[in-house]
Design a protein around this motif. Sequence first.
Motif, PDB file in Angstrom:
ATOM      1  N   GLY A 283       0.791  -1.222   0.000  1.00 60.39           N
ATOM      2  CA  GLY A 283       0.000   0.000   0.000  1.00 60.39           C
ATOM      3  C   GLY A 283       0.824   1.273   0.000  1.00 60.39           C
ATOM      4  N   GLN A 284       2.141   1.162  -0.162  1.00 59.21           N
ATOM      5  CA  GLN A 284       3.004   2.329  -0.129  1.00 59.21           C
ATOM      6  C   GLN A 284       3.700   2.561  -1.467  1.00 59.21           C
ATOM      7  OE1 GLN A 284       5.704   1.532   3.214  1.00 59.21           O
ATOM      8  NE2 GLN A 284       4.512   2.973   4.447  1.00 59.21           N
TER       9      GLN A 284
ATOM     10  N   GLY B  13       0.238  -4.211  -4.149  1.00 62.29           N
ATOM     11  CA  GLY B  13      -1.135  -3.750  -4.236  1.00 62.29           C
ATOM     12  C   GLY B  13      -1.308  -2.330  -4.736  1.00 62.29           C
ATOM     13  N   VAL B  14      -0.236  -1.678  -5.147  1.00 61.46           N
ATOM     14  CA  VAL B  14      -0.317  -0.288  -5.587  1.00 61.46           C
ATOM     15  C   VAL B  14      -0.177  -0.190  -7.104  1.00 61.46           C
ATOM     16  CG1 VAL B  14       0.753   2.001  -5.456  1.00 61.46           C
ATOM     17  CG2 VAL B  14       0.601   0.578  -3.407  1.00 61.46           C
TER      18      VAL B  14
ATOM     19  N   ASP C 141       2.321   6.169   2.395  1.00 61.30           N
ATOM     20  CA  ASP C 141       1.103   5.482   1.986  1.00 61.30           C
ATOM     21  C   ASP C 141       0.611   6.065   0.659  1.00 61.30           C
ATOM     22  OD1 ASP C 141       1.232   4.033   4.314  1.00 61.30           O
ATOM     23  OD2 ASP C 141      -0.261   5.258   5.367  1.00 61.30           O
ATOM     24  N   ALA C 142       0.311   5.205  -0.276  1.00 61.54           N
ATOM     25  CA  ALA C 142      -0.151   5.675  -1.587  1.00 61.54           C
ATOM     26  C   ALA C 142      -1.426   6.508  -1.450  1.00 61.54           C
ATOM     27  CB  ALA C 142      -0.388   4.487  -2.514  1.00 61.54           C
ATOM     28  N   ALA C 143      -2.261   6.178  -0.457  1.00 58.24           N
ATOM     29  CA  ALA C 143      -3.510   6.913  -0.274  1.00 58.24           C
ATOM     30  C   ALA C 143      -3.272   8.362   0.131  1.00 58.24           C
ATOM     31  CB  ALA C 143      -4.371   6.216   0.779  1.00 58.24           C
ATOM     32  N   LYS C 144      -2.074   8.670   0.664  1.00 62.74           N
ATOM     33  CA  LYS C 144      -1.771  10.036   1.083  1.00 62.74           C
ATOM     34  C   LYS C 144      -1.101  10.854  -0.016  1.00 62.74           C
ATOM     35  CE  LYS C 144      -1.240   9.136   6.040  1.00 62.74           C
ATOM     36  NZ  LYS C 144      -0.355   9.250   7.221  1.00 62.74           N
ATOM     37  N   ALA C 145      -0.724  10.223  -1.092  1.00 65.09           N
ATOM     38  CA  ALA C 145       0.011  10.898  -2.160  1.00 65.09           C
ATOM     39  C   ALA C 145      -0.957  11.628  -3.091  1.00 65.09           C
ATOM     40  CB  ALA C 145       0.841   9.892  -2.948  1.00 65.09           C
ATOM     41  N   VAL C 146      -0.756  12.928  -3.228  1.00 59.25           N
ATOM     42  CA  VAL C 146      -1.623  13.766  -4.061  1.00 59.25           C
ATOM     43  C   VAL C 146      -0.835  14.238  -5.271  1.00 59.25           C
ATOM     44  CG1 VAL C 146      -3.006  15.877  -4.120  1.00 59.25           C
ATOM     45  CG2 VAL C 146      -2.881  14.528  -2.020  1.00 59.25           C
ATOM     46  N   PRO C 147      -1.357  14.059  -6.497  1.00 58.87           N
ATOM     47  CA  PRO C 147      -0.625  14.494  -7.687  1.00 58.87           C
ATOM     48  C   PRO C 147      -0.330  15.995  -7.662  1.00 58.87           C
ATOM     49  CG  PRO C 147      -2.483  13.085  -8.286  1.00 58.87           C
ATOM     50  CD  PRO C 147      -2.635  13.402  -6.831  1.00 58.87           C
TER      51      PRO C 147
END
Length: 330
Positions: free
Chosen positions: A28-29, A75-76, A101-107
Motif C-alpha cells: 500500500g506504499q 497492491g499499488v 502510503d499511496a492513499a496520502k500521495a496527491v498528484p
Amino acid sequence: MKAVLCREYGPASTLRVETVPDPRPGPGQVLLRVEACGVNFPDTLIIEGRYQQKPPMPFVPGGEVCGVVTAQGEGVSEPAIGARVAAVITYGGFAEAVAVDAAKAVPVPPGVSPEAAAALGLAYGTVLHALEDRGALVAGETLLVLGASGGVGMAAIQLGKILGARVIAAASSAEKLEACRGAGADGLVDYSAEGWREQLRSLTEGRGPDVIFDPVGSPYTEPALRSIAWRGRYLVVGFAAGEIPRLPLNLVLLKNCAVTGVFYGEFTRREPAANRALLSRLFGWVAEGRLRPAVSQCYPLEGAAEALEALAGRRATGKLVLLTHAARPG
C-alpha cells in the motif's frame, strides 16, 4: 541515501546528517525520491519529545514532502512510477527518499515547483481545514490572524483573502507586519504594543473579528478572545508561544462564541478522502496562479538544524523548505 537523524530527544543542534539504507515501500506504499520537504513547528516538537506522536529512535523528522515515485509496494498501481506527488506524513521527510502510503500521495500539477508543493501540505492544509471545516468562514467576514508573519500565519492571510474575508494580521514587529501587508492583509495590529486590543477594536469599528486563527497561544489568547465578535469562532491551532492558555469560560458565554480545536494531522488520518480533496483544491489554486505559497528560504538537508532553530526562535517569516541534492540546481 542521506537523511537527517534524531537519535535522542533534544534541540535541533543534536540532529546529524547520516548515510542510511534506502527505505523500501511496504504494501500500500510508494517510494519517493524526495525533492523538497517543508519545515514546520511540529518538527521542533517531535525532536524534543513534546509532540502527540513519538516515533521509535532513531527517526527522521519532516512531515510534508514533494517527490517523484520511484517504486510501488504490493497492491499499488497509482500513483504511477515517475509521477510527482506531495504527501503529508508525521515524520521521515528530511531525507533523500521516503516510503509513504499511496492513499496520502496527491498528484502535483504541472508548473507547481517542488518547493511550492512541499510548502502546501501542513501549513496551507491546516489553514484551509481550519477556516472552512472548523471556522465556517464566509465571504465578507473579518478574520484575525495571530502570529501572522510565520508560515501558517502567511497561509491564513492568503487563504482568508481567497475565501473572501477581510483579513487583519497580528504580529510583533514593524518588519513582520510589513511582510503581512505584502501577503495581502487588509489591516495590521502590533500585539507586542500595549493597548493592541484598541487597535483591533478600531479596525473592526468596535465589532471585533468574526473568526480568530490562533497558532500562537498565551499570552495573546485571552485578549484576543475578549475582542471576538458576537457569534464568533475562535480557532485553537497551536501553541507556538510555548504555554497552553487557560481560558475563563464566561467569555465564551458572554460572546455566544465557539472555541474550536483544529487538529489537522488527525483529520488527515481519519478523513483521508476529504484531505485529498482539500489538497487538490490547494494545488489547483497554485496551478491557476491564484495562490503563491509564501516560501521565504530554502536550505539543504545539512541546514535542517539551522532551519528548525529559526522556526523555534520565531525568526522565520513565511515558510522554510529543505531541498535535497537532487532538487537543488547544479
